[in-house]
Design an enzyme around this catalytic site. Structure first.
Site, mmCIF file in Angstrom:
data_model
loop_
_atom_site.group_PDB
_atom_site.id
_atom_site.type_symbol
_atom_site.label_atom_id
_atom_site.label_comp_id
_atom_site.label_asym_id
_atom_site.label_seq_id
_atom_site.Cartn_x
_atom_site.Cartn_y
_atom_site.Cartn_z
ATOM 1 N N ARG A 15 0.843 -1.206 0.000
ATOM 2 C CA ARG A 15 0.000 0.000 0.000
ATOM 3 C C ARG A 15 0.883 1.263 0.000
ATOM 4 O O ARG A 15 1.010 1.942 -1.004
ATOM 5 C CB ARG A 15 -0.943 -0.037 1.217
ATOM 6 C CG ARG A 15 -2.184 0.825 1.048
ATOM 7 C CD ARG A 15 -1.966 2.262 1.403
ATOM 8 N NE ARG A 15 -1.475 2.432 2.762
ATOM 9 C CZ ARG A 15 -0.970 3.569 3.222
ATOM 10 N NH1 ARG A 15 -0.880 4.622 2.436
ATOM 11 N NH2 ARG A 15 -0.519 3.651 4.454
ATOM 12 N N HIS A 206 4.199 4.006 12.895
ATOM 13 C CA HIS A 206 4.475 3.978 11.452
ATOM 14 C C HIS A 206 5.499 5.084 11.174
ATOM 15 O O HIS A 206 5.178 6.263 11.288
ATOM 16 C CB HIS A 206 3.143 4.240 10.725
ATOM 17 C CG HIS A 206 3.214 4.335 9.237
ATOM 18 N ND1 HIS A 206 2.758 3.343 8.398
ATOM 19 C CD2 HIS A 206 3.668 5.304 8.414
ATOM 20 C CE1 HIS A 206 2.921 3.712 7.135
ATOM 21 N NE2 HIS A 206 3.476 4.896 7.114
ATOM 22 N N CYS A 239 7.707 10.428 0.881
ATOM 23 C CA CYS A 239 7.098 11.375 1.792
ATOM 24 C C CYS A 239 6.238 12.288 0.939
ATOM 25 O O CYS A 239 6.736 12.934 0.024
ATOM 26 C CB CYS A 239 8.147 12.187 2.529
ATOM 27 S SG CYS A 239 7.404 13.441 3.586
ATOM 28 N N ASN A 248 9.306 4.533 3.594
ATOM 29 C CA ASN A 248 9.056 3.909 4.898
ATOM 30 C C ASN A 248 10.331 3.239 5.395
ATOM 31 O O ASN A 248 11.228 2.932 4.615
ATOM 32 C CB ASN A 248 7.993 2.818 4.749
ATOM 33 C CG ASN A 248 6.617 3.363 4.471
ATOM 34 O OD1 ASN A 248 5.891 3.694 5.389
ATOM 35 N ND2 ASN A 248 6.271 3.486 3.201
HETATM 36 ZN ZN ZN Z 1 3.361 6.084 5.403
#
Ligand code: ZN
Length: 301
Positions: A15, A206, A239, A248
């Site tokens: 995702r 996260h 980002c 990530n």
């Molecule tokens: Zn994220």
């Protein structure tokens, strides 16, 4: 320093990673990755998002992925934005959805003309529909560690959002550093404050590695007692507010940290390394993952 014996990882590459890629992977490619991730022992996988395909064309086949992954041993979740997302989840057999709100009042007021807490209150219909459909629902708060619009976010603003989620019966909440602004001391303090004040919440963290703080932030959160973390194969992602920034935290980088510090994840390290290598082949560009660049350094699993 004290760390948990065991943590739970969620693979978000399918995702958060793939939605940042210019070219979409095919459904069979995504299925190959999703199945490999589950086989490697990943306990939770965010398969995609059930949002408007116009807004996120890379995620248009998320329903298909859920239909194909039906009886997976992993918990499979999807990001949604509204009740339509819950309806799609119900139709494709997705049993877990996640909502998101920005902790930035400035951002939320400018885009939606609502405070973040008012936005969460507007999710009542989603929460009700999910309950009726026997779908688990969780909530995410993005940028609680800082936003590009106002810099630091007052902790009371974050509390207001947490309480708005709790008022809807949503007690699994993710703190998401989408802007990559968090630093370890702040992560420790906020995580500790949140855990003490809301001991019933199942927290997720996260982190993005936008400014190179990702793994340090995981370590700080673990020291504050947090045990659930999102990560992305090969460190895919980006980002949304910093074009060209790192993505990530890489799943294999987190696995290295855990392996060396004796923290169990249940995920097969070698399998995860192979998946990350395969991901970079599929997307056709090098990854941000430190472990893919440097290897395991002779570490035996
Ligand atoms: Zn994220």
């Amino acid at each position: 320093m004290t760390f948990p014996d065991k943590i739970t990882l969620c693979e978000v590459g399918l995702r958060d990673g793939l939605q940042n890629e210019k070219t979409s992977l095919t459904t069979p490619q995504k299925l190959e990755l999703a199945e490999a991730v589950v086989t490697a022992g990943m306990p939770v996988v965010e398969l995609g998002s059930l949002m408007s395909p116009k807004a996120v064309p890379q995620m248009a086949d998320t329903d298909e992925l859920f239909k194909s992954m039906g009886n997976s041993p992993a918990e499979l979740r999807a990001l949604i934005a509204n009740k339509k997302g819950v309806d799609r989840a119900f139709a494709c057999g997705c049993k877990k959805v996640k909502l998101n709100v920005s902790a930035s009042k400035a951002h939320n007021l400018a885009n939606l003309n609502k405070t973040p807490a008012e936005s969460v209150a507007g999710f009542a219909e989603c929460a009700q529909a999910a309950k009726e459909g026997n779908i688990e629902i969780s909530g995410s708060i993005s940028m609680p560690f800082g936003s590009p619009w106002e810099g630091e976010i007052p902790l009371n603003d974050v509390r207001e959002i947490v309480e708005a989620y709790l008022a809807l019966g949503i007690d699994e909440i993710s703190l998401s550093d989408a802007s990559g602004m968090a630093v370890p001391s702040q992560v420790f303090n906020i995580c500790e404050a949140m855990r003490k004040q809301y001991p019933g919440v199942r927290w997720w963290l996260h982190f993005h590695n936008t400014r190179g703080m990702g793994i340090a932030n995981v370590t700080a959160a673990m020291e504050a007692g947090m045990t659930r973390f999102d990560s992305s194969f090969a460190g895919l992602g980006g980002c949304p507010f910093v074009p060209g920034a790192a993505g990530n935290i890489a799943t294999e980088d987190v696995l290295y940290l855990c392996e060396r510090m004796g923290i169990q994840t249940g995920v097969d390290f070698d399998a995860a390394m192979a998946i990350a290598a395969r991901v970079t082949e599929m997307v056709g560009h090098p990854a941000e993952s430190c472990l893919l660049k440097a290897g395991k350094g002779g570490l035996k699993q």
